[in-house]
Enzyme design. Structure first.
Site, PDB file in Angstrom:
ATOM      1  N   ASP A 422      53.045-141.847 -58.127  1.00 51.25           N
ATOM      2  CA  ASP A 422      53.384-142.731 -57.009  1.00 51.25           C
ATOM      3  C   ASP A 422      54.786-142.364 -56.524  1.00 51.25           C
ATOM      4  O   ASP A 422      55.468-141.530 -57.130  1.00 51.25           O
ATOM      5  CB  ASP A 422      53.332-144.174 -57.542  1.00 51.25           C
ATOM      6  N   GLU A 425      56.882-139.566 -51.967  1.00 47.76           N
ATOM      7  CA  GLU A 425      57.080-139.147 -50.544  1.00 47.76           C
ATOM      8  C   GLU A 425      58.266-138.219 -50.386  1.00 47.76           C
ATOM      9  O   GLU A 425      58.224-137.380 -49.475  1.00 47.76           O
ATOM     10  CB  GLU A 425      57.249-140.391 -49.672  1.00 47.76           C
ATOM     11  N   ASP A 500      50.107-148.997 -49.974  1.00 51.55           N
ATOM     12  CA  ASP A 500      50.222-150.452 -49.988  1.00 51.55           C
ATOM     13  C   ASP A 500      49.656-151.118 -48.746  1.00 51.55           C
ATOM     14  O   ASP A 500      50.378-151.637 -47.886  1.00 51.55           O
ATOM     15  CB  ASP A 500      51.692-150.837 -50.176  1.00 51.55           C
TER      16      ASP A 500
END
Ligand code: GLC
Length: 822
Positions: A422, A425, A500
């Site tokens: 996770d 980015e 999300d």
């Protein structure tokens, strides 16, 4: 984050919007080119362009506003060995051309414009006559013609419509910049994944365009002007591949030949996954496992989010909460559960800790421009005790990837089954852009560069390191990695979930075009958080989401910290029963789902398909995004609206069967279907074979289960079924089982031929149960196995009340033919 269509905020975007053409230099006139192998190379004072036939159906265009090309290097491309090009090249004074068996590329020298036609002369892709290729400072861009009959798809993980021109041809602009987009709405752009690839469909003929540039890029699909599609990047080369179909499936096949394909996932990862932020302590995890088994709700995987960590620092266990992880994992395994843990790419900067120290020693971290190790706040800065900043592995450095990969041993030693990457980015808790300072330095595989170039591939390279590390630790097992961020080609390493999302109806609806867009862009192992991540869903929404999620290739329930319980049983007994039924259906269909995922691993064609992929000639399919196909044969129309009492379903040409009742329906028309909360409308294409099994509680219970084959007769059809042990990598050495199933209808009889088994794997002894949707008005009179009549009911075969004729045999893996006679 900004909204689609009404851009305001995103860095760089404003410049693009206002400077749409003004301020851009056009490439202008080119002298006659030089031939280099299968390429033509043009040079003038403003830049250099090469147009190369990579294969007979793939053309690569490369432009640099400099005097020479840079290093020919790509993180996305897996192979350029894509078959012979055999280009015939002609160089003229005003025009040059490059012709292959499939394509005719014609290049006008002044002004410089490229036009591609297929062998029959249909226009495929043409530079805009006024603009063509341009540049402004370091930015590069190309404007192409967009005609009213061109539909555009793909662009990876995107909000908005399946058809990227928008609902009313108003167009839209899409940015490729991997972004942590917590609680995103259904029009937020960009999101976590950047895939600069699109597909164009025009009157049944498709081609794809892949921009192989990792910098921030922008795709304007008929937005700034309805008759133009423009794309380009902030820096680097305009390096794009044009990939010919003409079938849309063929475009994906060829695009994934170029950028790689999803490896066959372990079968357990296709079961049901239960997650939340976060399950702890250990007793809670055991409680969740107990609930699944005692309530007879099938599941394979429980996930641990950041609270299992000590101070949110990866490669630790909070020993208060999880005193003996190895024992807990072993106990869960004993009950058919696997455990996946989150592993964020931001170890804490903590001198004396083994991860940080070994990373420093391996020189594995991203640096500041002055050469010091870059540190910034992420989760470990939010720790209740001893908070501190994180450092970031440089995954663009082969030694950095190796180092990270070696850390996987921490998890595999304890028996963790898969890794959840996770925040890659990369997300950093610094406003306003929520990512690393772009001046940071990366190794970039030996050609140092900064965050502007490496940002978009950070997630891709993170998952590459995790995948390769898992493989090294467990060479005989298929790695499982889930990621939030990735780039084109990321399908080689990880499944993707679109981060999300919100617990609302809009997000449920938006998940379908988003996941289908990912599939059209080569990423087939995908699924959104079921129930929605941010905020709390209603019971009805959860149930509808669970039903749609049966056909997400990756089926996981997940919710944010502090939200109410979000398990299949959290909403009262009626919802529990319906949610159970949905998950049971997933497990019944696992042989079919596994087969479809195997196809995706071989061809790139996703299991979750928009209708246009199978019916590109049917204009009515081109914008459908609230129903989908799973494989070629199951058409799913989940209920996506609150308190719905009916929904409409478009069935394309041909005959269809209602999956639940066996009732026949005609295609080429829209049906209205009455629905209740229990309904999950599914339709089966005539000619289909649907491969099923009885309900199991987890994939470990599959061996020995009967293989059920539902046959839906058409004039004639065939299918292949792939099976293997579901876990090991032996299938790569041919340890698998493939069989061909053929059915024919003639003179009122239905015959089914099952081919001999190919491959070296056999399942344990089991029954083969063939169920044939009998088309005759009266029950059949006779069933023959080869020439042998099978005993009449209740012995060898039986007509059912549902109109299906069932034949039970022991599964012997040799060829046979069954005939059912009226
Ligand atoms: C991010 C992820 C989410 C996870 C949370 C805590 O928001 O997208 O899935 O639960 O971080 O790790």
């Amino acid at each position: 984050m900004r909204r689609l269509v009404t851009p305001v905020l995103a860095l760089g975007w404003l410049f693009w919007a206002t400077a749409a053409h003004a301020g851009w230099d056009s490439l202008g006139a080119m002298p006659a080119p030089e031939r280099q192998g299968d390429a033509l190379v043009f040079k003038n004072a403003q830049g250099i362009v090469s147009v190369q036939a990579v294969a007979s159906d793939i053309v690569r265009v490369r432009f640099s506003p400099t005097t020479a090309f840079g290093r020919d290097h790509s993180y996305a491309v897996a192979s350029r060995d894509l078959g012979p090009a055999e280009a015939r090249i002609e160089v003229g004074a005003a025009r040059s051309s490059l012709k292959t068996a499939a394509l005719d590329v014609s290049i006008r020298h002044d002004p410089f414009r490229i036009a591609v036609r297929d062998a029959a002369g249909h226009p495929i892709d043409e530079d805009d006559p006024e603009r063509g290729i341009g540049f402004a400072g370091t930015q590069v861009k190309v404007w192409k013609k967009l005609s009213p009959d061109q539909y555009v798809y793909g662009l990876g993980e995107k909000n908005g419509r399946l058809s990227k021109r928008g609902p009313h041809w108003g167009g839209a602009t899409y940015v490729m910049w991997t972004t942590d987009a917590y609680d995103y709405a259904d029009d937020t752009d960009p999101l976590y994944v950047s895939i600069p690839f699109y597909m164009v469909l025009r009157q049944g003929r498709a081609h794809g365009v892949f921009l192989d540039n990792t910098h921030r890029s922008v795709f304007d699909v008929g937005h700034e002007s309805t008759d133009r599609l423009a794309f380009g990047a902030e820096d680097g080369e305009l390096d794009y591949y044009l990939i010919y179909g003409p079938e849309p499936k063929r475009v994906i096949d060829r695009y994934t030949a170029l950028t790689g394909r999803m490896p066959l996932p372990p079968r357990w990862s296709l079961g049901f996954h239960q997650c939340r932020y976060s399950y702890y302590p250990e007793s809670k995890v055991r409680f969740i496992a107990d609930n699944f088994r005692e309530r007879r709700i099938p599941a394979d995987v429980i996930w641990l989010d950041i609270h299992y960590l000590e101070g949110y620092n990866p490669f630790t266990w909070d020993k208060q909460r999880f005193p003996d992880p190895k024992q807990m994992i072993a106990d869960l395994r004993g009950r058919g559960f696997r455990l996946v843990t989150i592993v964020d790419p931001h170890p804490k900067q903590q001198p004396g800790s083994w991860v940080y120290d070994s990373g420093l020693k391996a020189d594995a971290f991203v640096k500041n421009p002055d050469g010091s190790v870059h540190a910034a706040p992420v989760w470990p800065s939010n720790a209740e005790q001893d908070p501190g900043p994180s450092v970031f592995p440089d995954f663009s450095k082969p030694a950095g990837r190796d180092w990270w990969g070696s850390l996987m041993k921490f998890y595999t030693d304890d028996g963790v089954a898969g890794i959840w990457n996770d925040m890659n980015e990369p997300a950093v808790f610094v406003d306003p852009f929520h990512t690393m300072d772009l001046d940071v330095r990366f190794d970039n595989e030996g050609q140092p560069s900064d965050g502007r170039e490496l940002h978009n591939v950070y997630g891709l390279l993170n998952t590459r390191a995790s995948f390769e590390g898992l493989l090294k630790q467990r060479p005989d097992q298929r790695p499982f990695v889930l990621t939030r961020a990735t780039f084109a080609g990321g399908q080689r390493y990880a499944a993707v979930w679109p981060g999300d999302n919100q617990a609302d109806w809009g997000a449920l609806r938006a998940s379908l075009p988003m996941l289908m867009g990912l599939g059209l862009s080569g990423v087939s192992f995908v699924g959104s958080d079921i129930g929605g991540f941010a905020k709390a869903p209603t019971a009805e929404l959860v149930t509808r989401w669970m039903q749609a999620g049966v056909f997400y290739p990756f089926m996981r329930m997940h919710t944010e910290v502090g939200s109410p319980d979000q398990e299949p049983w959290s909403y009262g007994t009626r919802h529990e029963a319906i949610n159970r039924r949905a998950i049971e259906l997933r497990y019944e269909l696992l042989p079919h789902i596994y087969n479809a995922m195997h196809e995706a691993s071989g061809t790139g064609v996703p299991a979750l398909r928009p209708l246009m992929l199978e019916y590109p000639e049917d204009p009515r399919t081109l914008q459908i995004q609230d129903q989908f196909l799973f494989g070629a044969d199951l058409l799913v129309a989940p209920v996506l609206h609150q308190e719905a009492a009916q929904r409409s379903v478009y069935l394309p040409q041909g005959d269809w069967y209602d999956f639940w009742t066996g009732r026949r329906l005609s295609g080429d028309t829209t049906h209205r279907v009455a629905v209740s909360l229990e309904s999950l409308p599914i339709f089966v294409r005539a000619g289909a074979f649907v491969f099923r099994q009885p309900v199991v509680q987890h994939t470990g219970e599959m061996p020995g289960q009967p293989l059920i084959v539902d046959v839906y007769p058409a004039a004639s059809s065939e299918a292949r079924l792939y099976e293997d042990d579901g876990e090991s990598r032996d299938y790569l050495k041919g340890v698998s089982l493939t069989r061909r199933f053929v059915q024919k209808r003639a003179g009122g009889a239905v015959s089914i031929a099952v081919g001999a088994a190919e491959g070296a794997w056999r399942p344990s002894a089991r029954e083969l149960r063939l169920r044939v949707a009998w088309p005759g008005p009266a029950a059949p009179r006779r069933v023959r196995l080869g020439s042998l009549p099978l005993p009449a009911p209740p012995g060898g075969w039986a007509p059912g009340p549902d109109g299906f004729v069932t034949v039970q045999l022991s599964d012997r893996f040799d060829a046979f033919e069954l005939t059912i006679e009226p």
